[in-house]
Scaffold this active site. Structure first.
Site, PDB file in Angstrom:
ATOM      1  N   GLY A 136       2.556   2.729  10.578  1.00 53.35           N
ATOM      2  CA  GLY A 136       3.398   3.649  10.422  1.00 53.35           C
ATOM      3  C   GLY A 136       4.241   4.251  11.699  1.00 53.35           C
ATOM      4  N   GLU A 169      -5.195  -4.525  11.069  1.00 50.55           N
ATOM      5  CA  GLU A 169      -4.246  -3.557  11.183  1.00 50.55           C
ATOM      6  C   GLU A 169      -4.465  -2.850  12.429  1.00 50.55           C
ATOM      7  OE1 GLU A 169      -2.027  -1.931   7.376  1.00 50.55           O
ATOM      8  OE2 GLU A 169      -4.285  -1.181   7.467  1.00 50.55           O
ATOM      9  N   ASN A 179       0.736  -1.241  -0.063  1.00 51.39           N
ATOM     10  CA  ASN A 179       0.185  -0.053   0.095  1.00 51.39           C
ATOM     11  C   ASN A 179       0.970   1.334   0.134  1.00 51.39           C
ATOM     12  OD1 ASN A 179      -1.915   2.061   0.327  1.00 51.39           O
ATOM     13  ND2 ASN A 179      -2.299   1.408   2.365  1.00 51.39           N
ATOM     14  N   TRP A 180       1.032   1.886  -1.007  1.00 50.37           N
ATOM     15  CA  TRP A 180       2.074   2.959  -1.363  1.00 50.37           C
ATOM     16  C   TRP A 180       1.468   4.166  -0.920  1.00 50.37           C
ATOM     17  CZ3 TRP A 180       4.270   2.456  -6.867  1.00 50.37           C
ATOM     18  CH2 TRP A 180       5.376   1.517  -6.806  1.00 50.37           C
ATOM     19  N   LYS A 181       0.061   4.224  -0.423  1.00 52.57           N
ATOM     20  CA  LYS A 181      -0.586   5.448   0.061  1.00 52.57           C
ATOM     21  C   LYS A 181      -0.147   6.885  -0.600  1.00 52.57           C
ATOM     22  CE  LYS A 181      -0.279   3.492   4.558  1.00 52.57           C
ATOM     23  NZ  LYS A 181       0.027   3.884   6.098  1.00 52.57           N
ATOM     24  N   HIS A 194      -9.620   1.252   5.656  1.00 55.53           N
ATOM     25  CA  HIS A 194      -8.318   1.467   6.103  1.00 55.53           C
ATOM     26  C   HIS A 194      -8.277   2.566   7.086  1.00 55.53           C
ATOM     27  CE1 HIS A 194      -4.061   2.794   6.565  1.00 55.53           C
ATOM     28  NE2 HIS A 194      -3.804   1.796   5.776  1.00 55.53           N
ATOM     29  N   SER A 203       3.621  -1.910  10.587  1.00 50.98           N
ATOM     30  CA  SER A 203       5.367  -1.667  10.729  1.00 50.98           C
ATOM     31  C   SER A 203       5.891  -3.116  10.355  1.00 50.98           C
ATOM     32  CB  SER A 203       5.546  -1.195  12.024  1.00 50.98           C
ATOM     33  OG  SER A 203       5.069   0.228  12.213  1.00 50.98           O
ATOM     34  N   GLU A 205      -6.696   5.031   8.100  1.00 46.33           N
ATOM     35  CA  GLU A 205      -6.574   6.408   7.772  1.00 46.33           C
ATOM     36  C   GLU A 205      -8.082   7.121   6.777  1.00 46.33           C
ATOM     37  OE1 GLU A 205      -1.852   5.594   7.339  1.00 46.33           O
ATOM     38  OE2 GLU A 205      -3.260   5.812   5.372  1.00 46.33           O
TER      39      GLU A 205
END
Length: 254
Positions: free
Chosen positions: A174, A168, A9-11, A96, A213, A98
């Site tokens: 992160g 998650e 997942n490159w976000k 997600h 992480s 975020e």
């Protein structure tokens, strides 16, 4: 031996140069290691088609990071499931943390997106997990049940067929703080048992990934757990060298 799913997942990261260098490195170092397990890359929407052209001769699948609940119309800045499918997307990340925290997506909105993905025969990657406060208060299972129940409410007893679930813990994403592999194993087992209780699917067919992480130093300890079926990787997937190290570890361990 279990098949492992590794999702990058490159976000909000990437560039044309980064993509070019990333795939040149993979093509020159890793074609053998890409065959055994399932590798999926979720770049920003603007780069989806560019990635698709790079993975044609590689065993890599394409995922979107998000989708709108509308198919077309006056919804500036959004991307529909029809558009994603049109350019070769096979998977879509929903829920997600975020998106939940920064874009105020509720369980109901996430369930609508989940249903839409299923209706168009793509595969949802449903993210679930607790915050640090939830964990401190012993609410992890309660939070997970609530997030799963919204999907059951919308789709019924066959909700999780052809689905990937990504556990998650929000406090680990992160932050460099990874959860204990044994604790994650217990939570994954709980997730599978809970779904099996209400769904027609068998627990052994439920795919649950871990995200939080992950790097090449801790990956093997998670892979060794019987109910961890893959990784959803953020920061470590931005480096082709680090990402390949994790792929190699999974290749050798599964």
């Amino acid at each position: 031996m279990k098949k492992f799913f590794i999702i990058a997942n490159w976000k909000l990261n990437g560039s044309k140069k980064m993509i070019s260098n990333f795939f040149k490195y993979l093509q020159s170092h890793s074609l053998t290691y890409l065959k055994k397990n399932t590798i999926i890359i979720a770049p920003p929407t603007i780069y989806l088609e560019r990635i698709y052209k790079n993975i044609n001769n590689m065993n890599i699948m394409l995922s979107a990071q998000n989708v709108d609940i509308n198919l077309q119309g006056a919804f500036t800045g959004e991307n529909s499931i029809l558009m994603l499918k049109d350019i070769g997307v096979k998977y879509v990340i929903v829920g997600h943390s975020e998106r939940r925290l920064l874009h105020y997506e509720t369980d109901d909105i996430i369930a609508k997106k989940f249903r839409l993905i299923k209706e168009f025969n793509l595969i949802p990657i449903l993210c679930i997990g607790e915050t640090a406060i939830d964990k401190k208060n012993g609410q992890t299972q309660k939070v997970i049940k609530k997030q799963l129940n919204s999907i059951f409410k919308t789709l019924g007893k066959s909700a999780f067929k052809n689905t990937i679930i990504a556990y998650e813990p929000v406090w680990a994403i992160g932050t460099g703080l990874s959860a204990n592999p044994e604790d994650v194993q217990c939570i994954h087992k709980f997730i599978k048992s809970y779904i099996e209780e209400y769904d027609l699917i068998n627990a052994k067919d439920i795919l649950v990934q871990y995200g939080g992480s992950i790097n090449h130093c801790n990956a093997r300890k998670f892979i060794e757990q019987p109910d961890i079926n893959g990784f959803l990787i953020g920061n470590s997937s931005l480096s082709s060298e680090e990402f390949l190290k994790i792929i190699k570890i999974a290749h050798d361990a599964t």
